[in-house]
Motif scaffolding. Structure first.
Motif, PDB file in Angstrom:
ATOM      1  N   PHE B  36      -1.734  27.913  -3.516  1.00 32.31           N
ATOM      2  CA  PHE B  36      -2.999  27.451  -2.949  1.00 32.31           C
ATOM      3  C   PHE B  36      -2.749  26.440  -1.836  1.00 32.31           C
ATOM      4  N   LEU B  40      -4.045  27.345   1.726  1.00 30.90           N
ATOM      5  CA  LEU B  40      -5.105  26.540   2.337  1.00 30.90           C
ATOM      6  C   LEU B  40      -4.639  25.935   3.650  1.00 30.90           C
ATOM      7  N   LEU B  44      -6.697  27.143   6.750  1.00 33.78           N
ATOM      8  CA  LEU B  44      -7.669  26.206   7.327  1.00 33.78           C
ATOM      9  C   LEU B  44      -7.125  25.498   8.556  1.00 33.78           C
ATOM     10  N   VAL B  45      -5.784  25.333   8.641  1.00 35.19           N
ATOM     11  CA  VAL B  45      -5.230  24.534   9.736  1.00 35.19           C
ATOM     12  C   VAL B  45      -4.478  25.404  10.740  1.00 35.19           C
ATOM     13  N   ASP B  55     -14.741  29.844  13.438  1.00 35.70           N
ATOM     14  CA  ASP B  55     -14.088  29.355  12.223  1.00 35.70           C
ATOM     15  C   ASP B  55     -14.721  29.898  10.951  1.00 35.70           C
ATOM     16  N   SER B  56     -15.881  30.515  11.083  1.00 34.45           N
ATOM     17  CA  SER B  56     -16.565  30.945   9.855  1.00 34.45           C
ATOM     18  C   SER B  56     -15.774  32.025   9.134  1.00 34.45           C
ATOM     19  N   ARG B  58     -12.940  31.957   8.215  1.00 38.09           N
ATOM     20  CA  ARG B  58     -11.981  31.384   7.254  1.00 38.09           C
ATOM     21  C   ARG B  58     -12.459  31.546   5.817  1.00 38.09           C
ATOM     22  N   ILE B  59     -13.744  31.809   5.652  1.00 39.54           N
ATOM     23  CA  ILE B  59     -14.259  32.061   4.298  1.00 39.54           C
ATOM     24  C   ILE B  59     -13.593  33.306   3.713  1.00 39.54           C
ATOM     25  N   TYR B  61     -10.633  34.043   3.483  1.00 43.37           N
ATOM     26  CA  TYR B  61      -9.434  33.764   2.702  1.00 43.37           C
ATOM     27  C   TYR B  61      -9.729  33.508   1.234  1.00 43.37           C
ATOM     28  N   ILE B  62     -10.972  33.116   0.918  1.00 45.83           N
ATOM     29  CA  ILE B  62     -11.292  33.053  -0.512  1.00 45.83           C
ATOM     30  C   ILE B  62     -12.235  34.184  -0.926  1.00 45.83           C
ATOM     31  N   THR B  66     -11.072  36.689  -4.179  1.00 46.06           N
ATOM     32  CA  THR B  66     -11.891  36.578  -5.389  1.00 46.06           C
ATOM     33  C   THR B  66     -12.613  37.888  -5.668  1.00 46.06           C
ATOM     34  N   THR B 113     -19.382  33.085  -1.731  1.00 43.99           N
ATOM     35  CA  THR B 113     -18.755  32.982  -0.414  1.00 43.99           C
ATOM     36  C   THR B 113     -19.269  34.091   0.501  1.00 43.99           C
ATOM     37  N   TYR B 218      -3.593  31.854 -10.580  1.00 41.06           N
ATOM     38  CA  TYR B 218      -4.617  31.039 -11.239  1.00 41.06           C
ATOM     39  C   TYR B 218      -5.218  31.812 -12.413  1.00 41.06           C
TER      40      TYR B 218
ATOM     41  N   PHE C   4     -11.531  19.177  12.805  1.00 43.75           N
ATOM     42  CA  PHE C   4     -11.143  20.022  11.676  1.00 43.75           C
ATOM     43  C   PHE C   4     -12.289  20.127  10.683  1.00 43.75           C
ATOM     44  N   MET C   7     -15.234  22.461  11.687  1.00 44.67           N
ATOM     45  CA  MET C   7     -15.004  23.900  11.564  1.00 44.67           C
ATOM     46  C   MET C   7     -15.746  24.680  12.658  1.00 44.67           C
ATOM     47  N   GLY C   8     -15.670  24.154  13.860  1.00 48.30           N
ATOM     48  CA  GLY C   8     -16.300  24.864  14.973  1.00 48.30           C
ATOM     49  C   GLY C   8     -17.785  25.083  14.775  1.00 48.30           C
ATOM     50  N   TYR C  10     -19.243  25.524  11.908  1.00 50.73           N
ATOM     51  CA  TYR C  10     -19.557  26.294  10.697  1.00 50.73           C
ATOM     52  C   TYR C  10     -19.284  25.485   9.431  1.00 50.73           C
ATOM     53  N   VAL C  14     -18.271  27.030   5.674  1.00 54.04           N
ATOM     54  CA  VAL C  14     -16.865  27.049   5.260  1.00 54.04           C
ATOM     55  C   VAL C  14     -16.640  26.079   4.116  1.00 54.04           C
ATOM     56  N   SER C  17     -18.274  27.026   0.878  1.00 55.08           N
ATOM     57  CA  SER C  17     -17.529  28.019   0.105  1.00 55.08           C
ATOM     58  C   SER C  17     -16.356  27.380  -0.609  1.00 55.08           C
ATOM     59  N   TYR C  18     -15.528  26.669   0.184  1.00 55.01           N
ATOM     60  CA  TYR C  18     -14.271  26.163  -0.375  1.00 55.01           C
ATOM     61  C   TYR C  18     -14.523  25.106  -1.443  1.00 55.01           C
ATOM     62  N   MET C  21     -15.991  26.493  -4.716  1.00 49.86           N
ATOM     63  CA  MET C  21     -14.950  27.199  -5.455  1.00 49.86           C
ATOM     64  C   MET C  21     -13.998  26.204  -6.116  1.00 49.86           C
TER      65      MET C  21
END
Lengths: 222, 249, 55
Positions: B36, B40, B44-45, B55-56, B58-59, B61-62, B66, B113, B218, C4, C7-8, C10, C14, C17-18, C21
């Motif tokens: 993780f 992450l 994220l980076v 950037d949306s 990036r959701i 990835y989870i 899942t 998500t 997990y 950072f 998130m642009g 969003y 983002v 969600s994270y 979770m």
């Protein structure tokens, strides 16, 4: 073998005819639910017409579901169900016969009353015919799948509510196909594919569900 | 002889499982943390924003891991349930029960998500897209399984009955999926088209892979930990439980 | 850093969600630990009781 199955069918039907209020309650529920929808949505005839297939199907599905609890519970309470485990006939066939009786008592009346409600929701004649056809193919599936839920909740507290949670997700495919068939006719398309799939599903349910139901009955009476 | 081996299996297997799982859980937990952390950081980076979704995305990835986990765990649960029902193997029954909450949680994450990803991408939180709708039904199937298990007091009967339900459910999952898919293509009224993630750059793919592995690790760790608790509850009168109890103080 | 977190533009989606979770995963693990601890306590008490009865 068929004689004993026939005797079981006749017994279930006689019992149901002796207490007609049970079957009538299911039909009454169906009618009331459909009648309530326009009150929530508004009286616009065109709009109601476009919603009619879904409304009628969801109402039918809920009505069948409500009636499921009684499928085995009376026989469970007075011990008849336990006797059935001792009968030489396979339990699957007995269960299937009971489910068939249940469909005759609850599913068939829904099919027969549906044109009346369809007229209220402004469906045309060909759409009503399709609705009845789809319900005729679909309600047996609902009874068959439902019999698994009825068996799994035998003797449980709050079994009725639990049946809803167990069974309603499994009702998604017949709902989609059944309401879709009427919808297709409404939009001038052919409902052939819907009906074939619905028929295939019924045949599959006819062969597969009685064994699951029988297994569930055995487990719950164990 | 055969009877004896069954007896042996019955009484020793839970104890063996308990010890083995106890040794495995920390490893899987450590792997989860490491994966993780890496996933992450990469997701994220390091990974660049998507040229279309910013950037949306990036959701994803989870969301994707899942969703996979939710579906896979249901099948796994049904397999364990079937093994438990057919061969009367207690550990399989326990595993099936232990998988359900985590599977439901994973399915819920996929929906949650998905909704939060849908809002910036399609403008709405929820679309009745085939995949979202079948995930929702899958969540209901999990909830039904857990509710049935909880409603029956007798443990053996509870696992047998819910095993039947899980098997009925797993037969239905593809039927539900295809019917929903079909329904969805027939009702393609709205202008929303649901496409797969845009063609993926390597870094995105690697990140997705790592996050998927993390979700796996997990799930394994948590399911094993839960199965250990379940096994203790079911075997509380067995002598091995007492031995372990004394050893762990 | 702010960039950072943004998130642009969003950020709510983002991080919504994270964080949800992460939060629920922690809840699941804490719940498991709690369940294990209370079960162990109960088993110990039962063991002590049976020991006393045996004496």
């Amino acid at each position: 073998m068929f004689r004993s199955l026939f005797a079981l069918l006749r017994r279930d039907l006689t019992l149901a005819l002796r207490r007609p209020q049970d079957a009538l309650t299911v039909v009454g529920f169906f009618v009331v639910v459909v009648a309530l929808f326009p009150l929530g949505i508004g009286p616009d005839p065109e709009f109601l017409r476009s919603l009619a297939p879904g409304v009628l199907w969801v109402a039918a599905l809920l009505a069948v579901m409500l009636s499921l609890e009684r499928l085995f519970s009376d026989d469970y309470r007075d011990g008849t169900l336990e006797q059935m485990l001792l009968v030489p006939e396979p339990l699957g066939l007995l269960v299937l016969t009971k489910t068939f009786a249940h469909w005759l008592i609850t599913g068939l009346p829904l099919v027969l009353i549906s044109p009346l409600l369809a007229v209220q929701l402004n469906l045309r004649a060909d759409e009503i015919v399709m609705l009845m056809l789809a319900l005729l193919l679909g309600t047996p599936i609902l009874s068959l799948i439902g019999s698994i839920g009825a068996a799994l909740t035998l003797g449980l507290r709050g079994g009725g509510v639990l049946i809803a949670l167990l069974i309603l997700p499994l009702y998604a495919p017949p709902l989609i196909l059944g309401a879709g068939a009427v919808d297709a006719v409404m939009h001038g398309a052919s409902a052939q594919a819907h009906l074939s799939l619905l028929g295939a599903m019924m045949v599959f349910a006819l062969f597969a569900t009685p064994w699951a139901t029988a297994a569930a009955v055995r487990i719950m009476l164990d | 002889m055969s009877e004896r081996s069954i007896q042996w299996f019955r009484f020793t297997a839970p104890a063996n499982f308990y010890d083995l799982a106890g040794r495995l859980v920390p490893w899987f937990a450590a792997l989860t943390v490491a994966l993780f952390a890496a996933g992450l950081y990469l997701g994220l980076v390091v990974a660049p924003p998507d040229y279309q979704q910013g950037d949306s995305y990036r959701i994803m990835y989870i969301h994707v891991p899942t969703a996979w986990m939710g579906m896979f765990l249901y099948v796994l649960m049904a397999i364990y349930a079937a093994i438990g029902l057919i061969w009367r193997i207690k550990m399989a029954e326990i595993m099936a029960k232990a998988i359900a909450p985590t599977g439901a949680l994973m399915t819920f994450f996929a929906l949650w998500t998905g909704a939060l990803w849908g809002r910036p991408t399609w403008g709405v939180f929820w679309v009745w897209d085939a995949r979202l709708t079948s995930m929702l039904i899958l969540l209901f199937l999990y909830l039904g399984y857990m509710a049935l298990h909880a409603a029956i007091d007798d443990r053996q009967r509870a696992s047998n009955a819910s095993a039947v339900l899980a098997m009925v459910g797993v037969v239905n999952v593809p039927i539900i999926y295809f019917s929903v898919q079909w329904w969805n293509t027939l009702h393609q009224g709205a202008s929303i088209t649901v496409t797969d993630a845009p063609t993926m750059a390597t870094i995105m793919f690697v990140t997705l892979l790592i996050m998927t592995l993390a979700a796996w690790m997990y799930s394994i760790a948590v399911v094993l930990a839960r199965a250990r608790i379940e096994v203790l509850e079911r075997e509380r009168k067995a002598s091995w439980v007492k031995e372990r109890l004394e050893a762990e103080t | 850093m702010m960039e950072f977190l943004a998130m642009g533009g969003y950020a709510p989606y983002v991080w919504g969600s994270y964080l949800v979770m992460a939060g629920l995963l922690v809840v699941e693990m804490v719940q498991l630990r709690y369940r294990r601890r209370s079960l162990m306590g109960w088993l110990r008490r039962m063991a002590r009781l049976t020991d006393q009865e045996a004496k």
